[in-house]
Design an enzyme around this catalytic site. Sequence first.
Site, PDB file in Angstrom:
ATOM      1  N   SER A   1      -3.906  -2.876  -0.630  1.00  0.00           N
ATOM      2  CA  SER A   1      -2.804  -3.700  -0.116  1.00  0.00           C
ATOM      3  C   SER A   1      -3.310  -5.088   0.239  1.00  0.00           C
ATOM      4  O   SER A   1      -4.306  -5.224   0.971  1.00  0.00           O
ATOM      5  CB  SER A   1      -2.219  -3.024   1.127  1.00  0.00           C
ATOM      6  OG  SER A   1      -1.207  -3.828   1.679  1.00  0.00           O
TER       7      SER A   1
ATOM      8  N   GLY B   1       0.820  -1.204   0.000  1.00  0.00           N
ATOM      9  CA  GLY B   1       0.000   0.000   0.000  1.00  0.00           C
ATOM     10  C   GLY B   1       0.855   1.256   0.000  1.00  0.00           C
ATOM     11  O   GLY B   1       0.541   2.241  -0.675  1.00  0.00           O
ATOM     12  N   THR B   2       1.943   1.227   0.749  1.00  0.00           N
ATOM     13  CA  THR B   2       2.816   2.401   0.840  1.00  0.00           C
ATOM     14  C   THR B   2       3.382   2.747  -0.530  1.00  0.00           C
ATOM     15  O   THR B   2       3.424   3.921  -0.921  1.00  0.00           O
ATOM     16  CB  THR B   2       3.958   2.113   1.846  1.00  0.00           C
ATOM     17  OG1 THR B   2       3.368   1.751   3.103  1.00  0.00           O
ATOM     18  CG2 THR B   2       4.862   3.321   2.044  1.00  0.00           C
TER      19      THR B   2
ATOM     20  N   HIS C   1      -2.254  -7.551   2.181  1.00  0.00           N
ATOM     21  CA  HIS C   1      -2.245  -8.166   3.521  1.00  0.00           C
ATOM     22  C   HIS C   1      -3.350  -7.658   4.435  1.00  0.00           C
ATOM     23  O   HIS C   1      -3.486  -8.131   5.561  1.00  0.00           O
ATOM     24  CB  HIS C   1      -0.861  -8.033   4.184  1.00  0.00           C
ATOM     25  CG  HIS C   1      -0.486  -6.683   4.681  1.00  0.00           C
ATOM     26  ND1 HIS C   1      -0.458  -6.390   6.023  1.00  0.00           N
ATOM     27  CD2 HIS C   1      -0.102  -5.556   4.041  1.00  0.00           C
ATOM     28  CE1 HIS C   1      -0.050  -5.123   6.179  1.00  0.00           C
ATOM     29  NE2 HIS C   1       0.168  -4.610   4.996  1.00  0.00           N
TER      30      HIS C   1
ATOM     31  N   THR D   1      10.755  -7.589 -12.183  1.00  0.00           N
ATOM     32  CA  THR D   1      10.105  -8.883 -12.421  1.00  0.00           C
ATOM     33  C   THR D   1       8.968  -9.093 -11.427  1.00  0.00           C
ATOM     34  O   THR D   1       9.122  -8.820 -10.231  1.00  0.00           O
ATOM     35  CB  THR D   1      11.145 -10.025 -12.298  1.00  0.00           C
ATOM     36  OG1 THR D   1      12.179  -9.748 -13.231  1.00  0.00           O
ATOM     37  CG2 THR D   1      10.530 -11.379 -12.586  1.00  0.00           C
TER      38      THR D   1
ATOM     39  N   GLN E   1      -7.647   0.248   3.741  1.00  0.00           N
ATOM     40  CA  GLN E   1      -8.482  -0.391   4.771  1.00  0.00           C
ATOM     41  C   GLN E   1      -9.889  -0.695   4.282  1.00  0.00           C
ATOM     42  O   GLN E   1     -10.611  -1.445   4.932  1.00  0.00           O
ATOM     43  CB  GLN E   1      -8.563   0.493   6.024  1.00  0.00           C
ATOM     44  CG  GLN E   1      -7.262   0.581   6.800  1.00  0.00           C
ATOM     45  CD  GLN E   1      -6.835  -0.736   7.445  1.00  0.00           C
ATOM     46  OE1 GLN E   1      -7.626  -1.682   7.567  1.00  0.00           O
ATOM     47  NE2 GLN E   1      -5.584  -0.824   7.846  1.00  0.00           N
TER      48      GLN E   1
ATOM     49  N   ASN F   1      -7.717   3.784   9.304  1.00  0.00           N
ATOM     50  CA  ASN F   1      -7.198   2.534   9.864  1.00  0.00           C
ATOM     51  C   ASN F   1      -7.400   2.428  11.368  1.00  0.00           C
ATOM     52  O   ASN F   1      -7.499   1.344  11.904  1.00  0.00           O
ATOM     53  CB  ASN F   1      -5.719   2.360   9.510  1.00  0.00           C
ATOM     54  CG  ASN F   1      -4.914   3.614   9.693  1.00  0.00           C
ATOM     55  OD1 ASN F   1      -5.215   4.641   9.100  1.00  0.00           O
ATOM     56  ND2 ASN F   1      -3.887   3.544  10.514  1.00  0.00           N
TER      57      ASN F   1
ATOM     58  N   CYS G   1       3.253   4.319  20.312  1.00  0.00           N
ATOM     59  CA  CYS G   1       4.392   3.838  21.095  1.00  0.00           C
ATOM     60  C   CYS G   1       5.448   3.189  20.199  1.00  0.00           C
ATOM     61  O   CYS G   1       6.620   3.159  20.533  1.00  0.00           O
ATOM     62  CB  CYS G   1       3.957   2.868  22.163  1.00  0.00           C
ATOM     63  SG  CYS G   1       3.131   1.445  21.519  1.00  0.00           S
TER      64      CYS G   1
HETATM   65  C1  LIG Z   1      -4.815   3.296   5.508  1.00  0.00           C
HETATM   66  C2  LIG Z   1      -3.506   2.633   5.223  1.00  0.00           C
HETATM   67  N1  LIG Z   1      -2.751   3.059   4.197  1.00  0.00           N
HETATM   68  C3  LIG Z   1      -1.583   2.486   3.883  1.00  0.00           C
HETATM   69  C4  LIG Z   1      -1.086   1.444   4.622  1.00  0.00           C
HETATM   70  C5  LIG Z   1       0.229   0.843   4.244  1.00  0.00           C
HETATM   71  O1  LIG Z   1       0.046  -0.394   3.619  1.00  0.00           O
HETATM   72  P1  LIG Z   1       1.287  -1.414   3.496  1.00  0.00           P
HETATM   73  O2  LIG Z   1       1.508  -1.958   4.857  1.00  0.00           O
HETATM   74  O3  LIG Z   1       0.830  -2.443   2.526  1.00  0.00           O
HETATM   75  O4  LIG Z   1       2.429  -0.627   2.988  1.00  0.00           O
HETATM   76  C6  LIG Z   1      -1.827   0.970   5.719  1.00  0.00           C
HETATM   77  C7  LIG Z   1      -1.292  -0.115   6.573  1.00  0.00           C
HETATM   78  O5  LIG Z   1      -1.615  -0.205   7.737  1.00  0.00           O
HETATM   79  C8  LIG Z   1      -3.063   1.572   6.015  1.00  0.00           C
HETATM   80  O6  LIG Z   1      -3.802   1.153   7.040  1.00  0.00           O
END
Ligand SMILES: Cc1ncc(COP(=O)(O)O)c(C=O)c1O
Length: 390
Positions: free
Chosen positions: A198, A71-72, A200, A236, A178, A150, A325
Site C-alpha cells: 500500500s 492494501g485492503t 500510503h 481507468t 507494513q 502493524n 477505541c
Molecule cells: C498490515 C496492514 N494490512 C493492510 C492494511 C490496509 O491498507 P490500506 O489502508 O491501504 O487499505 C494496513 C493499514 O494499516 C495494514 O497495516
Amino acid sequence: MDVIYMDNNATTKVAPEVVDAMQPYFSEYYGNPSSMHSFGGDVAAKIKEARENVARLIGATADEIIFTSCGTESDGTAIRAAIESNPNKRHIVTTRVEHPAIKNLYESLSKKGYRVTFVPVDSLGRLDLDYLYQNLSDDTAIVSIMWANNETGVIFPIEEIAPEIKSRGIVFHTDAVQAVGKIPIDVGKTEVDMLSLSGHKFHAPKGIGALYLRKGTKFTPFMVGGHQEKGRRGGTENTAAIIGLGKAAELAIGHLAENGYERIATLRDKLENNLLEKVPNTMVNGDRDHRLPNTTSIAFEYVEGEAILLMMNEHGICASSGSACTSGSLEPSHVLRAMGVPFTAAHGSIRFSLSRYNIEEEVDFILEKLPPIIENLRQLSPFWKQAIGN
Ligand SMILES: Cc1ncc(COP(=O)(O)O)c(C=O)c1O
C-alpha cells in the site's frame, strides 16, 4: 504548534519528490493511458515506468504487478482469487494477529461456510509454526500470513514458511503492507504467490496499492471491467497516484540501499530504551529482535492509552494506542490479546512508528514530555494505587 509525527504505520507524509512527480498528471498530462493518441500514450509510458519501479522494490517483474486502490483491496483480491480458483477447497488459514483487512474478511468467509484456522502467536508475538504446519491439509485453499505486524512491528519468517506451504501445493499470500519499503523484500528468493502493498505506508498518497501476482498463479479478477491491468483489474488507472507510487518505490529502493533505516532504528531504540529506563512498570510488546526498524509498542502499565494519547496531543505528539477505541469499544487490540499481554498493560500500550522524516530532537522532546504525563495519570489510576499498595 509543530507536530511530532510518530504514527507512520497509520499513514505517512507524501514525500515532496512524490508530489512533484504527480503534479503534472492532473491537469497537464491528463490523457487516458488506454487512448490511441500519444497524449494518452505518454501517460501509459509513465505508468510502465512506475510499474517497473514497484516491481524492483520487491524483486518482481513488471507484469507481475497489478495496481489496486489500497492494501485492503489487494488483500481481498488475493484471498478471493485463491478461493475462486480452488472451488473444491473449503479451508483457509491465517494468523490471529492480522490487520482487519484480512481478519474481517476471514471472519465473513467463515460465516459463509469456510473452515478457518487462525494460527496463534506466543507472548512475544511470534508465530506458532508447528501449529501452522499441522493444520494444513489437502482441503486448504490459501494461507495468508502478514510479513510484519502493524501494531508491534514483529516480522514473521515468510522466507522460511513459504517453501513449507508451497511444497503442499497451497496458495501462499502475504500482507506486506507494513514491510514494503521498510525492510528488504525479494519475491525472487521468497516463494510467495501473492503479496499486498500500500502506497500510503511508504510516502506515496493514500488510495493506491498493488498486488504482486507470481507468474503462473491462477487468478480471478475482483474488479471485472475493461482491459486495464491486462484484464486483472478493470477501471481507468489512477494515473497520478500510480506515478506517485512509482516515485515512492524508487525513493524507498534508494533509502534501503543506503541503509537509511539504521538511523530510524537508532532513534526508535533511543526512545524505547529511555522510556523503559525513566518510567517504571513499562515494557515493550513483541519480539525486539525481529521487528520493523521503525516501530515500538510500549506498554505503560495501569494507565489508559487514550488518556496518554490525549495528553501527548496537547504537545503535538501523534502516536497510536493499543485499544480498539476507533471501533467504539475499549477492548484492547486483538493483537495484544492474542499475545496474552495482561489487561493492565494492553490498555496502556502506545505505538510509536517513525519515518525518515523524524529527527533526534523529536525523540528528546517526547522523552521530556511523556514520563511526567505517565506519572500524573498514574496518580489518578486506582489500578496503580492498588499495584503499589497505596
Ligand atoms: C498490515 C496492514 N494490512 C493492510 C492494511 C490496509 O491498507 P490500506 O489502508 O491501504 O487499505 C494496513 C493499514 O494499516 C495494514 O497495516
